[in-house]
Motif scaffolding. Structure first.
Motif, PDB file in Angstrom:
ATOM      1  N   PRO A   1       0.817  -1.166   0.056  1.00  0.00           N
ATOM      2  CA  PRO A   1      -0.266  -0.064   0.164  1.00  0.00           C
ATOM      3  C   PRO A   1       0.857   1.525   0.083  1.00  0.00           C
ATOM      4  N   ALA A   2       0.098   2.105  -0.518  1.00  0.00           N
ATOM      5  CA  ALA A   2       1.038   3.887  -0.538  1.00  0.00           C
ATOM      6  C   ALA A   2       1.932   4.301   0.527  1.00  0.00           C
ATOM      7  N   ARG A   3       0.536   3.849   1.593  1.00  0.00           N
ATOM      8  CA  ARG A   3       1.731   4.361   2.874  1.00  0.00           C
ATOM      9  C   ARG A   3       2.058   3.810   3.794  1.00  0.00           C
ATOM     10  N   GLU A   4       2.577   2.393   3.336  1.00  0.00           N
ATOM     11  CA  GLU A   4       3.688   1.545   3.717  1.00  0.00           C
ATOM     12  C   GLU A   4       4.614   2.455   2.979  1.00  0.00           C
ATOM     13  N   LEU A   5       4.710   2.154   1.792  1.00  0.00           N
ATOM     14  CA  LEU A   5       5.855   2.136   0.934  1.00  0.00           C
ATOM     15  C   LEU A   5       6.383   3.911   1.165  1.00  0.00           C
ATOM     16  N   ASP A   6       5.369   4.673   1.338  1.00  0.00           N
ATOM     17  CA  ASP A   6       5.597   6.440   1.657  1.00  0.00           C
ATOM     18  C   ASP A   6       6.867   6.199   3.298  1.00  0.00           C
ATOM     19  N   CYS A   7       6.118   5.339   4.357  1.00  0.00           N
ATOM     20  CA  CYS A   7       6.994   5.056   5.669  1.00  0.00           C
ATOM     21  C   CYS A   7       8.519   4.704   5.238  1.00  0.00           C
ATOM     22  N   HIS A   8       8.123   3.384   4.244  1.00  0.00           N
ATOM     23  CA  HIS A   8       9.013   2.733   3.956  1.00  0.00           C
ATOM     24  C   HIS A   8      10.511   3.183   3.375  1.00  0.00           C
ATOM     25  N   ILE A   9      10.157   4.331   2.269  1.00  0.00           N
ATOM     26  CA  ILE A   9      10.690   5.073   0.943  1.00  0.00           C
ATOM     27  C   ILE A   9      11.670   6.236   2.245  1.00  0.00           C
ATOM     28  N   ARG A  10      11.145   6.831   2.997  1.00  0.00           N
ATOM     29  CA  ARG A  10      11.234   7.615   4.050  1.00  0.00           C
ATOM     30  C   ARG A  10      12.050   7.170   5.274  1.00  0.00           C
ATOM     31  N   GLY A  11      11.839   6.260   5.573  1.00  0.00           N
ATOM     32  CA  GLY A  11      13.340   5.100   6.142  1.00  0.00           C
ATOM     33  C   GLY A  11      14.504   4.536   5.851  1.00  0.00           C
ATOM     34  N   LEU A  12      14.593   4.687   4.839  1.00  0.00           N
ATOM     35  CA  LEU A  12      15.857   4.414   3.770  1.00  0.00           C
ATOM     36  C   LEU A  12      16.162   5.788   3.529  1.00  0.00           C
ATOM     37  N   SER A  13      15.492   7.142   3.483  1.00  0.00           N
ATOM     38  CA  SER A  13      16.548   8.435   2.551  1.00  0.00           C
ATOM     39  C   SER A  13      16.809   8.921   4.073  1.00  0.00           C
ATOM     40  N   PRO A  14      18.393   9.399   3.768  1.00  0.00           N
ATOM     41  CA  PRO A  14      19.049   9.230   2.520  1.00  0.00           C
ATOM     42  C   PRO A  14      20.110   8.004   2.340  1.00  0.00           C
ATOM     43  N   PHE A  15      19.635   7.037   3.077  1.00  0.00           N
ATOM     44  CA  PHE A  15      21.153   5.970   2.569  1.00  0.00           C
ATOM     45  C   PHE A  15      20.354   4.429   4.054  1.00  0.00           C
ATOM     46  N   PRO A  16      20.207   3.198   3.038  1.00  0.00           N
ATOM     47  CA  PRO A  16      20.587   3.045   1.456  1.00  0.00           C
ATOM     48  C   PRO A  16      19.979   3.775   0.369  1.00  0.00           C
ATOM     49  N   GLY A  17      18.485   4.307   0.455  1.00  0.00           N
ATOM     50  CA  GLY A  17      17.918   4.616  -0.458  1.00  0.00           C
ATOM     51  C   GLY A  17      16.954   3.392  -0.975  1.00  0.00           C
ATOM     52  N   ALA A  18      15.921   4.197  -0.615  1.00  0.00           N
ATOM     53  CA  ALA A  18      14.766   2.683  -1.527  1.00  0.00           C
ATOM     54  C   ALA A  18      15.371   3.244  -2.822  1.00  0.00           C
ATOM     55  N   TRP A  19      14.757   2.001  -3.904  1.00  0.00           N
ATOM     56  CA  TRP A  19      14.958   2.596  -5.011  1.00  0.00           C
ATOM     57  C   TRP A  19      13.772   1.650  -6.465  1.00  0.00           C
ATOM     58  N   CYS A  20      13.986   1.727  -7.541  1.00  0.00           N
ATOM     59  CA  CYS A  20      13.230   0.423  -8.173  1.00  0.00           C
ATOM     60  C   CYS A  20      14.015   1.449 -10.019  1.00  0.00           C
ATOM     61  N   ASP A  21      14.031   0.130 -10.722  1.00  0.00           N
ATOM     62  CA  ASP A  21      14.121   0.386 -11.883  1.00  0.00           C
ATOM     63  C   ASP A  21      12.763   1.590 -12.692  1.00  0.00           C
ATOM     64  N   ILE A  22      13.713   2.321 -13.600  1.00  0.00           N
ATOM     65  CA  ILE A  22      13.051   3.193 -13.922  1.00  0.00           C
ATOM     66  C   ILE A  22      13.477   3.291 -15.884  1.00  0.00           C
ATOM     67  N   GLY A  23      12.639   2.547 -17.047  1.00  0.00           N
ATOM     68  CA  GLY A  23      13.413   2.623 -18.258  1.00  0.00           C
ATOM     69  C   GLY A  23      14.734   2.037 -17.658  1.00  0.00           C
ATOM     70  N   GLY A  24      14.733   0.892 -17.384  1.00  0.00           N
ATOM     71  CA  GLY A  24      16.139   0.362 -17.383  1.00  0.00           C
ATOM     72  C   GLY A  24      17.291   0.907 -16.753  1.00  0.00           C
ATOM     73  N   THR A  25      16.716   2.134 -15.769  1.00  0.00           N
ATOM     74  CA  THR A  25      18.287   2.702 -14.641  1.00  0.00           C
ATOM     75  C   THR A  25      18.238   2.644 -13.180  1.00  0.00           C
ATOM     76  N   ARG A  26      18.403   2.388 -12.586  1.00  0.00           N
ATOM     77  CA  ARG A  26      18.301   2.169 -11.191  1.00  0.00           C
ATOM     78  C   ARG A  26      18.037   3.555 -10.718  1.00  0.00           C
ATOM     79  N   VAL A  27      17.056   3.815 -10.324  1.00  0.00           N
ATOM     80  CA  VAL A  27      16.105   5.073  -9.317  1.00  0.00           C
ATOM     81  C   VAL A  27      16.028   5.479  -7.897  1.00  0.00           C
ATOM     82  N   LYS A  28      16.907   5.599  -7.100  1.00  0.00           N
ATOM     83  CA  LYS A  28      16.456   6.230  -5.566  1.00  0.00           C
ATOM     84  C   LYS A  28      15.848   7.184  -5.952  1.00  0.00           C
ATOM     85  N   ILE A  29      14.480   6.885  -4.541  1.00  0.00           N
ATOM     86  CA  ILE A  29      13.501   7.544  -3.774  1.00  0.00           C
ATOM     87  C   ILE A  29      13.815   7.642  -3.187  1.00  0.00           C
ATOM     88  N   HIS A  30      14.058   9.086  -3.224  1.00  0.00           N
ATOM     89  CA  HIS A  30      14.210   9.557  -1.619  1.00  0.00           C
ATOM     90  C   HIS A  30      13.347  10.504  -0.290  1.00  0.00           C
TER      91      HIS A  30
END
Length: 194
Positions: free
Chosen positions: A101-130
């Motif tokens: 769920p979006a709320r869980e992912l929001d917490c997950h992303i913020r908890g990992l920011s800035p390090f190690p940084g939550a990430w996904c693949d966008i158009g073949g490139t690894r992108v951290k979402i801070h």
């Protein structure tokens, strides 16, 4: 207790955390408590901003703690209850699972920011979402539902909102706003992020 208490508090969606000054003991964070202060976790806090705030609170507590110990005015209080262990962050946790769920992912992303940084693949490139923020939006998990950087979250059978990307960091680049990112790397509605 443990290696990542600030990160784990945010990732768990906790609304409060705190700082304690305790006596040394043989176990991990098991000593008697001398002073304790609580701090609210804001909806916009990342591990970095919350750590900074907690460090200021802790620094202000030291003068009171040392003075209290010197005057023998502080009474050590044994810890009670069952502790929660904040395990070290594993790199495998950093990849974003869009079926959550979006709320869980929001917490997950913020908890990992800035390090190690939550990430996904966008158009073949690894992108951290801070930083991202929950918004309404139906779609398949990981589906770009708006070219401004809105990504659908949750299981395919239930709507669990979406995330509006706010601050991102492509591999080998500096952090940037989603608007700056999209100037050079447009997103296409309907594409699915990995």
């Amino acid at each position: 207790r443990g290696a990542a208490p600030v990160q784990r508090a945010i990732m768990a969606g906790d609304s409060r955390t705190g700082v304690q000054i305790m006596q040394m003991a043989k176990g991990l964070d098991t000593g008697d408590i001398l002073l304790s202060e609580t701090v609210d976790i804001k909806d916009t806090d990342t591990a970095e901003t919350l750590s900074n705030r907690l460090s200021h609170v802790g620094a202000e507590m030291w003068a009171r703690a040392l003075g209290g110990v010197e005057r023998e005015a502080l009474r050590p209080t044994p810890q009670t209850g069952e502790p929660t262990y904040a395990h070290k962050i594993d790199k495998s946790e950093a990849r974003i699972d869009w079926t959550r769920p979006a709320r869980e992912l929001d917490c997950h992303i913020r908890g990992l920011s800035p390090f190690p940084g939550a990430w996904c693949d966008i158009g073949g490139t690894r992108v951290k979402i801070h930083l991202a923020k929950p918004v309404d939006g139906p779609g398949q998990p990981g589906e770009i539902i708006d070219a401004s950087g809105i990504i659908a979250c949750g299981s395919p059978l239930t709507e669990n909102g979406a995330l509006q990307l706010v601050t991102v960091q492509p591999a080998g680049k500096a952090k940037m706003s989603i608007e700056d990112y999209l100037m050079g790397r447009p997103m296409t509605a309907g594409d699915i992020l990995a």
